[in-house]
Enzyme design. Structure first.
Site, mmCIF file in Angstrom:
data_model
loop_
_atom_site.group_PDB
_atom_site.id
_atom_site.type_symbol
_atom_site.label_atom_id
_atom_site.label_comp_id
_atom_site.label_asym_id
_atom_site.label_seq_id
_atom_site.Cartn_x
_atom_site.Cartn_y
_atom_site.Cartn_z
ATOM 1 N N HIS A 210 51.916 37.042 34.441
ATOM 2 C CA HIS A 210 50.849 37.460 33.529
ATOM 3 C C HIS A 210 51.150 38.791 32.863
ATOM 4 C CE1 HIS A 210 48.818 34.083 35.373
ATOM 5 N NE2 HIS A 210 48.289 33.981 34.177
ATOM 6 N N GLU A 453 47.171 21.891 35.352
ATOM 7 C CA GLU A 453 48.105 22.937 35.791
ATOM 8 C C GLU A 453 48.772 22.590 37.112
ATOM 9 O OE1 GLU A 453 46.772 27.035 34.465
ATOM 10 O OE2 GLU A 453 44.975 26.277 35.453
ATOM 11 N N ASP A 477 51.633 27.248 34.824
ATOM 12 C CA ASP A 477 51.397 26.885 36.220
ATOM 13 C C ASP A 477 51.956 25.510 36.544
ATOM 14 O OD1 ASP A 477 50.188 29.042 37.574
ATOM 15 O OD2 ASP A 477 48.433 28.796 36.306
ATOM 16 N N CYS A 524 48.459 25.009 26.292
ATOM 17 C CA CYS A 524 48.126 26.427 26.097
ATOM 18 C C CYS A 524 49.028 27.336 26.923
ATOM 19 C CB CYS A 524 46.659 26.694 26.391
ATOM 20 S SG CYS A 524 46.213 26.346 28.089
HETATM 21 C C1 PEP Z 1 49.078 28.219 32.200
HETATM 22 O O1 PEP Z 1 49.134 28.194 33.440
HETATM 23 O O2 PEP Z 1 49.912 27.651 31.475
HETATM 24 C C2 PEP Z 1 47.999 28.944 31.533
HETATM 25 C C3 PEP Z 1 47.840 28.886 30.231
HETATM 26 O O3 PEP Z 1 47.196 29.735 32.295
HETATM 27 P P1 PEP Z 1 47.672 31.161 32.847
HETATM 28 O O4 PEP Z 1 48.986 31.493 32.212
HETATM 29 O O5 PEP Z 1 46.611 32.135 32.523
HETATM 30 O O6 PEP Z 1 47.792 30.902 34.323
HETATM 31 MG MG MG Z 2 47.432 28.877 34.557
#
Ligand code: PEP
Ligand code: MG
Length: 586
Positions: A210, A453, A477, A524
């Site tokens: 992140h 995910e 994920d 996403c």
């Molecule tokens: C993902 O896991 O691809 C996602 C968009 O959520 P995050 O990156 O916030 O875990």
């Molecule tokens: Mg995620």
């Protein structure tokens, strides 16, 4: 001496500037530039704090109970000596007078310089005095915090400074600064939005950690997973960050500097060229319309999303409203106002708000980092965390429902895997509606979607579609859990592979099932914003991509050059291959 450090490329572009080392534990120390006229008062603030700490230690020393061990008095004497030594004070005044750093920043910068000198000492006794030095600096910082003074919490941009600014070696005050740290939490990174820094380097972190994701959203060159960078780079060293290659060059020669200065200008030209695509519709050569949506962290990101022509927000990571607040969670009104700002900011376009995804590498607070758990990524995170605290979750759901009265809102639930989690979530959503009804409060309709995910979710897509209006594939994920690779761990980053056949199979099947049932599906995760993967995702049938606003134009460029029908045939070959990368990376 010139040397280079290799890490992972996470945010493109070249940054050239002076290194500012920030210890992770001191990121919340205020960093800002003062005016030349404030130098004296800033130095006085330091002197006052130092004198107060000296008086405090002297008092402690003089009033030690008789029975206290003799070492205690000796430690206090060492601390007093360090405080009175010019090594610290002289250096600090350099950072204030010559570099116009605020007092706290100057103190921590000089601490770093002196701490390294201690590290290099042969005498183990002297080496250990570094800990004492850190303690007296902490004490001084605490004193300065206690003293009434308006301290901006973020690092402000120096007046008139811009990222694009050319390097001006003749004027030190105009030199860009680049941040080097061992680690930065996502919340810390967020503090650096609007910061003075032209680039980032961290020792730890994977490509889709992140921290890396937030670095990418800042749209400045960044390298993570550079392992020992924060030990090798010194305060004020000249460094080049090559965010495309994942390389950090320290103390470059004039020839290397000139070469990277050229690359930097080329990258700026490319940006300018891409910006012309802002108003071009994202339609493939064979007429397929593609939705390009934005991932945002804060409501204030909405105008940026609109500015690059996003047709909505595909992922609002609401957890950033919850982080870095020392455990005090935002109440319903605060959340409602934030979601409403995001919705109004998008001027009628849809906003997909994901319920809070706390845990793993997104701890609520630096102080309560989740590493007490053996496997935080497999632990109490995202929807599991929400379901474990229904009152907190209901508060968020009510706030989102209320924001839905102001525009199109889609609700997105992270990390679901079990049918019973889905039922519990939907029951709580009903309950939140009833609570608002009872209170007589206005709320709006929501489309409800789930993130895919976890491999279990991808394999249960039919079951998911019985409950949800749309799905959004969180590939960050999904890759982590399919390949058993910790996305935040740079030591296994080479195994983190979006093109692994198992990953592609899961992604392809989820898209195909949604399309067969006429349900919306988007990606996403970071895959959606990687222009090298745009053609493949188009070929797999994807027509909705959500990514950081900074990536939208590069992806759009790929889309308008693509023939989707031909890509669909090619994508089947890629899916059937044991080595898809060989077909994709040609
Ligand atoms: C993902 O896991 O691809 C996602 C968009 O959520 P995050 O990156 O916030 O875990
Ligand atoms: Mg995620």
């Amino acid at each position: 001496m010139t040397f280079s450090v290799h890490g992972l490329a996470v945010a493109r572009g070249i940054a050239i500037g002076r290194a500012v080392l920030v210890a992770s534990s001191r990121v919340d120390v205020a960093h800002y530039f003062i005016e030349a006229a404030q130098v004296e008062s800033e130095l006085q603030r330091l002197t006052r704090a130092r004198e107060a700490v000296i008086a405090e230690l002297q008092h402690l020393h003089d009033n030690l109970p008789k029975e206290s061990p003799p070492e205690l008095a000796a430690i206090l004497e060492v601390h007093l000596m360090l405080l009175q030594d010019t090594m610290l004070a002289d250096g600090v005044s350099y950072w204030v007078k010559d570099r116009l750093y605020n007092a706290e920043w100057a103190l921590t910068s000089q601490l770093d310089v002196v701490a390294r000198q201690f590290d290099e000492m042969d005498d183990p006794y002297l080496r250990e005095r570094k800990g004492d030095l850190e303690q007296v600096v902490e004490r001084t910082l605490r004193h300065m915090k206690g003293v009434a003074h308006v301290i901006p919490q973020v690092i402000h941009k120096r007046q008139g400074q811009s990222r694009q600014q050319d390097l001006q070696l003749d004027d030190e005050m105009d030199v860009p600064l680049v941040l080097v740290a061992h680690d930065l939490s996502p919340a810390d990174m967020l503090q650096f939005k609007q910061s003075v820094f032209a680039g980032f380097v961290t020792d730890v972190g994977g490509k889709t950690s992140h921290t890396a994701i937030v670095a990418r959203s800042l749209d400045i060159p960044a390298v993570v997973g550079a392992r020992t960078a924060s030990q090798l780079v010194r305060q004020d060293d000249w460094i080049i960050i090559d965010g495309d290659a994942g390389v950090v060059i320290v103390n470059p020669s004039p020839i290397i500097l000139a070469e990277y200065g050229f690359k930097q200008r080329q990258a700026e030209l490319e940006r300018e060229r891409l910006s012309r695509l802002r108003h071009t519709p994202a339609i493939t050569l064979d007429g397929q319309r593609v939705d390009l949506l934005a991932n945002i962290e804060m409501p204030e990101d909405s105008p940026i999303a609109l500015g690059v022509g996003a047709v909505g927000v595909g992922l609002f990571r609401s957890e950033f409203l919850f982080m870095g607040r020392e455990g005090a969670l935002p109440d319903e009104e605060e959340q409602y106002q934030a979601y409403k700002r995001a919705v109004e900011g998008m001027q009628g376009l849809p906003v997909t708000i994901r319920t809070v995804d706390i845990g793993a590498d997104k701890p609520l607070d630096r102080a309560v980092k989740d590493d007490a758990h053996l496997n935080p990524a497999l632990g109490l995170r995202a929807i599991r965390w929400s379901l474990a605290d229904p009152a907190m979750f209901l508060t968020q759901l009510r706030a989102i429902l209320r924001a839905a009265a102001h525009g199109q809102v889609h609700l997105l639930i992270p990390m679901l895997a079990h049918a019973r989690e889905i039922k519990q979530t939907l029951a709580l959503l009903d309950k939140a509606r009833k609570q608002l009804d009872v209170r007589g409060m206005v709320f709006g309709p929501l489309k409800v979607g789930a993130m895919i995910e976890v491999p279990a979710a991808a394999l249960s897509v039919k079951m998911f579609l019985q409950y949800f209006d749309f799905l959004s594939i969180g590939t960050n994920d999904l890759i982590q859990y399919t390949l058993a690779i910790d996305r935040a761990d740079e030591s296994v980053a080479h195994l983190y592979d979006p093109l692994h056949p198992a990953v592609l199979r899961l992604v392809a099947d989820v898209i195909a099932e949604c399309r067969a049932q006429g349900k919306g599906v988007s990606v996403c995760g970071e895959m959606a914003g990687d222009p090298a993967l745009t053609r493949l995702l188009l070929g797999l049938g994807l027509r909705s991509f959500s990514m950081h606003p900074t990536q939208i134009l590069a992806v759009k460029q790929e889309i308008i050059r693509a023939d989707a029908a031909r890509l669909e045939v090619w994508a089947q070959d890629v899916l059937a291959s044991d080595e898809p990368a060989e077909l994709v990376n040609v």
